[in-house]
Motif scaffolding. Sequence first.
Motif, PDB file in Angstrom:
ATOM      1  N   ALA A   1      -2.776   5.326  40.126  1.00 36.62           N
ATOM      2  CA  ALA A   1      -3.435   6.586  40.466  1.00 36.62           C
ATOM      3  C   ALA A   1      -4.551   6.353  41.491  1.00 36.62           C
ATOM      4  CB  ALA A   1      -3.996   7.253  39.213  1.00 36.62           C
ATOM      5  N   ALA A   2      -5.258   5.245  41.356  1.00 41.05           N
ATOM      6  CA  ALA A   2      -6.334   4.918  42.300  1.00 41.05           C
ATOM      7  C   ALA A   2      -5.763   4.653  43.690  1.00 41.05           C
ATOM      8  CB  ALA A   2      -7.120   3.713  41.812  1.00 41.05           C
TER       9      ALA A   2
ATOM     10  N   ALA B   1     -11.060  12.824  43.819  1.00 42.62           N
ATOM     11  CA  ALA B   1     -11.016  12.306  42.449  1.00 42.62           C
ATOM     12  C   ALA B   1     -11.445  13.376  41.452  1.00 42.62           C
ATOM     13  CB  ALA B   1     -11.908  11.079  42.315  1.00 42.62           C
TER      14      ALA B   1
ATOM     15  N   LEU C   1     -10.891   6.372  38.208  1.00 45.02           N
ATOM     16  CA  LEU C   1      -9.672   6.796  37.521  1.00 45.02           C
ATOM     17  C   LEU C   1      -9.189   5.831  36.446  1.00 45.02           C
ATOM     18  CD1 LEU C   1      -7.612   8.236  40.504  1.00 45.02           C
ATOM     19  CD2 LEU C   1      -9.160   9.416  38.946  1.00 45.02           C
TER      20      LEU C   1
ATOM     21  N   LEU D   1      -4.875   7.864  45.205  1.00 45.55           N
ATOM     22  CA  LEU D   1      -6.089   8.566  45.610  1.00 45.55           C
ATOM     23  C   LEU D   1      -6.610   8.037  46.945  1.00 45.55           C
ATOM     24  CD1 LEU D   1      -8.285  10.647  44.838  1.00 45.55           C
ATOM     25  CD2 LEU D   1      -9.499   8.758  43.734  1.00 45.55           C
TER      26      LEU D   1
ATOM     27  N   SER E   1      -5.946  17.026  35.811  1.00 46.74           N
ATOM     28  CA  SER E   1      -5.367  16.274  34.700  1.00 46.74           C
ATOM     29  C   SER E   1      -5.864  16.811  33.361  1.00 46.74           C
ATOM     30  CB  SER E   1      -5.670  14.789  34.823  1.00 46.74           C
ATOM     31  OG  SER E   1      -7.037  14.528  34.608  1.00 46.74           O
TER      32      SER E   1
ATOM     33  N   ARG F   1      -2.353  14.137  30.680  1.00 47.49           N
ATOM     34  CA  ARG F   1      -2.299  12.855  31.354  1.00 47.49           C
ATOM     35  C   ARG F   1      -0.915  12.592  31.937  1.00 47.49           C
ATOM     36  NH1 ARG F   1      -2.440   6.929  29.646  1.00 47.49           N
ATOM     37  NH2 ARG F   1      -0.977   7.610  28.091  1.00 47.49           N
TER      38      ARG F   1
ATOM     39  N   ALA G   1     -12.230   3.999  43.633  1.00 51.95           N
ATOM     40  CA  ALA G   1     -11.169   4.834  43.055  1.00 51.95           C
ATOM     41  C   ALA G   1     -10.722   4.280  41.702  1.00 51.95           C
ATOM     42  CB  ALA G   1      -9.980   4.907  44.013  1.00 51.95           C
ATOM     43  N   ARG G   2     -10.591   2.964  41.589  1.00 52.60           N
ATOM     44  CA  ARG G   2     -10.198   2.368  40.300  1.00 52.60           C
ATOM     45  C   ARG G   2     -11.275   2.556  39.251  1.00 52.60           C
ATOM     46  NH1 ARG G   2      -7.310  -3.098  42.539  1.00 52.60           N
ATOM     47  NH2 ARG G   2      -5.459  -2.043  43.341  1.00 52.60           N
TER      48      ARG G   2
ATOM     49  N   GLU H   1      -7.039   3.607  36.506  1.00 49.24           N
ATOM     50  CA  GLU H   1      -5.602   3.368  36.554  1.00 49.24           C
ATOM     51  C   GLU H   1      -5.227   2.968  37.974  1.00 49.24           C
ATOM     52  OE1 GLU H   1      -1.548   5.891  35.914  1.00 49.24           O
ATOM     53  OE2 GLU H   1      -3.336   6.533  34.817  1.00 49.24           O
TER      54      GLU H   1
ATOM     55  N   ARG I   1      -8.657  15.812  41.007  1.00 51.97           N
ATOM     56  CA  ARG I   1      -7.579  15.248  40.173  1.00 51.97           C
ATOM     57  C   ARG I   1      -7.959  15.206  38.708  1.00 51.97           C
ATOM     58  NH1 ARG I   1      -4.184  10.565  43.218  1.00 51.97           N
ATOM     59  NH2 ARG I   1      -3.701  11.854  45.003  1.00 51.97           N
ATOM     60  N   LEU I   2      -9.195  14.840  38.415  1.00 50.69           N
ATOM     61  CA  LEU I   2      -9.633  14.803  37.020  1.00 50.69           C
ATOM     62  C   LEU I   2      -9.601  16.200  36.404  1.00 50.69           C
ATOM     63  CD1 LEU I   2     -12.563  12.236  37.297  1.00 50.69           C
ATOM     64  CD2 LEU I   2     -10.337  11.887  36.214  1.00 50.69           C
TER      65      LEU I   2
END
Length: 176
Positions: A28-29, A65, A23, A32, A72, A77, A19-20, A25, A68-69
Amino acid sequence: MSDMLHLIEPLIPALRRYARALLRERAAADDLVQDCLERAIGRWHLRRADGNVQGWLFAILHNLAINRLRQSQSRGRHIAIEDAGEAVLSQPPAQEDGLHHGDVLRALDLLPEDQRSVLLLVSVEDLSYAEAAAVLGVPVGTVMSRLARGRERLRGILEDGTDIAARRGAHLRRVK
């Protein structure tokens, strides 16, 4: 329930790493991964009993993910309010820009049609001189001349509110 925890718990560090990496971040990770685990636990009864739990969890995480992307990109952001500076939370006043825009439109209306057409085609619509000449049915040199005169006249109108030719007292003469 203990079977589910026994299968999921060792995979949490790998889910966090993935997840990191997706993303970039930490907060946020972590959110997620939490959403992934919540979805997996809530839908545990839907998984295949003989299926690969690790692959299933990573598929859930990956799909969340991607969603979410996409969100966003359309929303912009996300910034935590405590991390946002004053410049992010405020906007410069736009009243002057609106007034300037109106002045430019009024100044364009004061230009002769031939100069206004060339100015709009070249400066606003980003046509080349040759393309503008083809649209207007005039030589390229005429486009360049009208553009130069139109820009000068527009600049004069915007600088002091009067037509630059009238300010200079210059008049065009027809040469025979």
